[in-house]
Design a protein around this motif. Structure first.
Motif, PDB file in Angstrom:
ATOM      1  N   MET A   1       0.845  -1.203   0.000  1.00 30.97           N
ATOM      2  CA  MET A   1       0.000   0.000   0.000  1.00 30.97           C
ATOM      3  C   MET A   1       0.878   1.250   0.000  1.00 30.97           C
ATOM      4  N   ASN A   2       0.604   2.184  -0.936  1.00 29.47           N
ATOM      5  CA  ASN A   2       1.441   3.390  -0.938  1.00 29.47           C
ATOM      6  C   ASN A   2       1.011   4.363   0.167  1.00 29.47           C
ATOM      7  N   LYS A   3       1.867   5.368   0.379  1.00 28.34           N
ATOM      8  CA  LYS A   3       1.646   6.271   1.526  1.00 28.34           C
ATOM      9  C   LYS A   3       0.332   7.044   1.430  1.00 28.34           C
ATOM     10  N   GLU A   4       0.008   7.449   0.213  1.00 29.89           N
ATOM     11  CA  GLU A   4      -1.216   8.241   0.040  1.00 29.89           C
ATOM     12  C   GLU A   4      -2.462   7.431   0.437  1.00 29.89           C
ATOM     13  N   ASP A   5      -2.455   6.165   0.001  1.00 29.10           N
ATOM     14  CA  ASP A   5      -3.586   5.281   0.356  1.00 29.10           C
ATOM     15  C   ASP A   5      -3.664   5.083   1.872  1.00 29.10           C
ATOM     16  N   LEU A   6      -2.479   4.923   2.474  1.00 23.76           N
ATOM     17  CA  LEU A   6      -2.438   4.705   3.923  1.00 23.76           C
ATOM     18  C   LEU A   6      -2.943   5.950   4.674  1.00 23.76           C
ATOM     19  N   ILE A   7      -2.561   7.133   4.159  1.00 23.55           N
ATOM     20  CA  ILE A   7      -3.029   8.382   4.791  1.00 23.55           C
ATOM     21  C   ILE A   7      -4.556   8.484   4.681  1.00 23.55           C
ATOM     22  N   ASN A   8      -5.080   8.152   3.488  1.00 18.61           N
ATOM     23  CA  ASN A   8      -6.544   8.196   3.306  1.00 18.61           C
ATOM     24  C   ASN A   8      -7.248   7.199   4.235  1.00 18.61           C
ATOM     25  N   LYS A   9      -6.633   6.028   4.348  1.00 16.52           N
ATOM     26  CA  LYS A   9      -7.192   5.002   5.226  1.00 16.52           C
ATOM     27  C   LYS A   9      -7.193   5.515   6.683  1.00 16.52           C
ATOM     28  N   TYR A  10      -6.099   6.187   7.036  1.00 13.73           N
ATOM     29  CA  TYR A  10      -5.981   6.757   8.387  1.00 13.73           C
ATOM     30  C   TYR A  10      -7.057   7.812   8.619  1.00 13.73           C
ATOM     31  N   LEU A  11      -7.218   8.698   7.630  1.00 13.90           N
ATOM     32  CA  LEU A  11      -8.205   9.773   7.773  1.00 13.90           C
ATOM     33  C   LEU A  11      -9.636   9.225   7.828  1.00 13.90           C
ATOM     34  N   ASN A  12      -9.861   8.063   7.212  1.00  8.05           N
ATOM     35  CA  ASN A  12     -11.197   7.453   7.249  1.00  8.05           C
ATOM     36  C   ASN A  12     -11.421   6.596   8.492  1.00  8.05           C
ATOM     37  N   GLY A  13     -10.406   6.545   9.353  1.00  7.08           N
ATOM     38  CA  GLY A  13     -10.534   5.764  10.593  1.00  7.08           C
ATOM     39  C   GLY A  13     -10.529   4.265  10.347  1.00  7.08           C
ATOM     40  N   GLU A  14      -9.803   3.833   9.311  1.00 12.80           N
ATOM     41  CA  GLU A  14      -9.822   2.411   8.953  1.00 12.80           C
ATOM     42  C   GLU A  14      -8.484   1.708   9.179  1.00 12.80           C
ATOM     43  N   THR A  15      -7.504   2.430   9.671  1.00  9.67           N
ATOM     44  CA  THR A  15      -6.168   1.821   9.870  1.00  9.67           C
ATOM     45  C   THR A  15      -6.124   1.052  11.191  1.00  9.67           C
ATOM     46  N   SER A  16      -5.230   0.058  11.230  1.00  6.02           N
ATOM     47  CA  SER A  16      -5.011  -0.676  12.490  1.00  6.02           C
ATOM     48  C   SER A  16      -3.973   0.104  13.300  1.00  6.02           C
ATOM     49  N   LEU A  17      -3.805  -0.299  14.558  1.00  6.39           N
ATOM     50  CA  LEU A  17      -2.822   0.393  15.409  1.00  6.39           C
ATOM     51  C   LEU A  17      -1.402   0.263  14.840  1.00  6.39           C
ATOM     52  N   GLU A  18      -1.101  -0.893  14.251  1.00  7.25           N
ATOM     53  CA  GLU A  18       0.230  -1.124  13.672  1.00  7.25           C
ATOM     54  C   GLU A  18       0.453  -0.173  12.490  1.00  7.25           C
ATOM     55  N   GLU A  19      -0.572  -0.049  11.644  1.00 11.78           N
ATOM     56  CA  GLU A  19      -0.455   0.853  10.484  1.00 11.78           C
ATOM     57  C   GLU A  19      -0.292   2.313  10.926  1.00 11.78           C
ATOM     58  N   GLU A  20      -1.013   2.661  11.992  1.00  8.29           N
ATOM     59  CA  GLU A  20      -0.901   4.029  12.505  1.00  8.29           C
ATOM     60  C   GLU A  20       0.493   4.299  13.067  1.00  8.29           C
ATOM     61  N   LYS A  21       1.037   3.288  13.746  1.00  7.71           N
ATOM     62  CA  LYS A  21       2.391   3.407  14.302  1.00  7.71           C
ATOM     63  C   LYS A  21       3.391   3.629  13.168  1.00  7.71           C
ATOM     64  N   GLU A  22       3.203   2.826  12.142  1.00  2.00           N
ATOM     65  CA  GLU A  22       4.083   2.921  10.971  1.00  2.00           C
ATOM     66  C   GLU A  22       3.973   4.317  10.328  1.00  2.00           C
ATOM     67  N   LEU A  23       2.750   4.781  10.214  1.00  2.00           N
ATOM     68  CA  LEU A  23       2.495   6.090   9.607  1.00  2.00           C
ATOM     69  C   LEU A  23       3.107   7.231  10.436  1.00  2.00           C
ATOM     70  N   PHE A  24       2.982   7.138  11.759  1.00  2.00           N
ATOM     71  CA  PHE A  24       3.528   8.184  12.630  1.00  2.00           C
ATOM     72  C   PHE A  24       5.061   8.178  12.639  1.00  2.00           C
ATOM     73  N   ASN A  25       5.629   6.988  12.387  1.00  2.00           N
ATOM     74  CA  ASN A  25       7.091   6.900  12.391  1.00  2.00           C
ATOM     75  C   ASN A  25       7.714   7.291  11.047  1.00  2.00           C
ATOM     76  N   THR A  26       6.880   7.446  10.027  1.00  2.00           N
ATOM     77  CA  THR A  26       7.396   7.849   8.720  1.00  2.00           C
ATOM     78  C   THR A  26       7.498   9.372   8.670  1.00  2.00           C
ATOM     79  N   SER A  27       8.647   9.840   8.234  1.00  2.00           N
ATOM     80  CA  SER A  27       8.846  11.302   8.262  1.00  2.00           C
ATOM     81  C   SER A  27       8.310  12.001   7.010  1.00  2.00           C
ATOM     82  N   ASP A  28       8.398  11.351   5.837  1.00  2.00           N
ATOM     83  CA  ASP A  28       8.011  12.076   4.621  1.00  2.00           C
ATOM     84  C   ASP A  28       6.541  11.852   4.231  1.00  2.00           C
ATOM     85  N   THR A  29       5.638  12.084   5.169  1.00  2.00           N
ATOM     86  CA  THR A  29       4.207  12.062   4.845  1.00  2.00           C
ATOM     87  C   THR A  29       3.770  13.499   4.564  1.00  2.00           C
TER      88      THR A  29
END
Lengths: 135, 166
Positions: A1-29
């Motif tokens: 899954m690319n970053k943009e899709d993951l961000i959209n998933k996050y904004l829709n409240g559909e990410t798991s805690l692991e995905e959110e952790k990964e997203l928060f640890n990524t700097s170039d979002t």
């Protein structure tokens, strides 16, 4: 899954805690998410590593105190029960004179004259008397 | 529930409740004391816990209620999940920048409806699962997802607006 899709998933409240952790640890979002993840990391507080151990020690200490308290309470209750038994005047097992008299009279009433054996002298001299008894 | 089961099942939940208790109460020292009080409370209720169908939920609700009780007794140090502090002139540039950012987000969080703010804090700051948030708040998982999505989108768009001027 690319970053943009993951961000959209996050904004829709559909990410798991692991995905959110990964997203928060990524700097170039995107910038907003970077600011938010910085805020989250600064405001999130994990427990100190020794906390669980110290909590368990406190619980064991409480357990010990409770046991001691129960032991002391039991001991105090036993002592109290003993003193109550010891100090309280016991009812006397001696009968009064009037009770004894009454009891004797009751006993005597059970033996009427009719029930007593009939005596007949079979033989008598100066030294000896022989009776026969029949009901 | 015996001591061993308590140690293996309840004590590790400290990891779950600690971030939430810290966010609600503030200072680390108070948090440690509060978590200890919560665990001792749970220890005294261990018989009840052994038959409870949702132990994690029960622990979360106990922790949350304990924090509310403590907050009723004193003035909160944290408002909307952010420590209420003023800028110290002796702070370094990064610290001042951080405090500014903190103040901006604090302001943004204030604009959110209360249930959105609570759900956002329980998920992003406390790291709770949806089922756990549902137990702690009494809301349905689907509703929580909707509230969370609205809150995240709102914060994201406001932060974008804010940083587009820089």
């Amino acid at each position: 899954m690319n970053k943009e899709d993951l961000i959209n998933k996050y904004l829709n409240g559909e990410t798991s805690l692991e995905e959110e952790k990964e997203l928060f640890n990524t700097s170039d979002t995107d910038q907003a998410l970077e600011v938010w993840s910085h805020y989250v990391s600064k405001n999130r507080h994990d427990p100190p590593p020794t906390l669980e151990t110290s909590l368990w020690e406190k619980i064991l200490q409480k357990k010990k105190q409770q046991r001691l308290l129960y032991g002391l309470s039991g001991m105090a209750a036993s002592i109290l029960a003993f003193f109550i038994f010891w100090v309280t005047p016991k009812p006397s097992d001696q009968m009064s004179l009037s009770e004894k008299r009454q009891l004797l009279e009751n006993a005597q009433a059970l033996f009427n004259e009719e029930s007593q054996p009939q005596e007949e002298i079979i033989y008598s001299d100066e030294l000896i008397v022989i009776y026969s008894a029949s009901r | 529930m015996n001591s061993r089961t308590f140690k293996e099942t309840i004590l590790p939940l400290t990891q779950k409740i600690y971030p939430m208790v810290h966010r609600m109460l503030g200072e680390t020292e108070n948090t440690n004391d509060a978590v200890q009080e919560i665990m001792l409370k749970l220890w005294s209720k261990r018989k009840q816990l052994s038959t409870h169908p949702n132990v994690t939920g029960f622990v979360l609700v106990t922790a949350r209620n304990h924090c509310f009780d403590l907050l009723k007794q004193r003035k909160p140090l944290y408002v909307n999940g952010v420590k209420n502090e003023s800028v110290d002139p002796r702070n370094t540039h990064n610290e001042i920048e951080w405090q500014e950012l903190n103040a901006i987000i604090k302001k943004l969080l204030k604009t959110l409806p209360e249930n959105q703010r609570i759900v956002l804090a329980l998920r992003d700051l406390d790291g709770l699962e949806f089922a756990e948030i549902a137990t702690a708040t009494g809301l349905k998982t689907e509703h929580i997802r909707v509230l969370l999505s609205r809150a995240r989108k709102q914060i994201s768009s406001k932060l974008k607006q804010n940083y587009s001027y820089e």
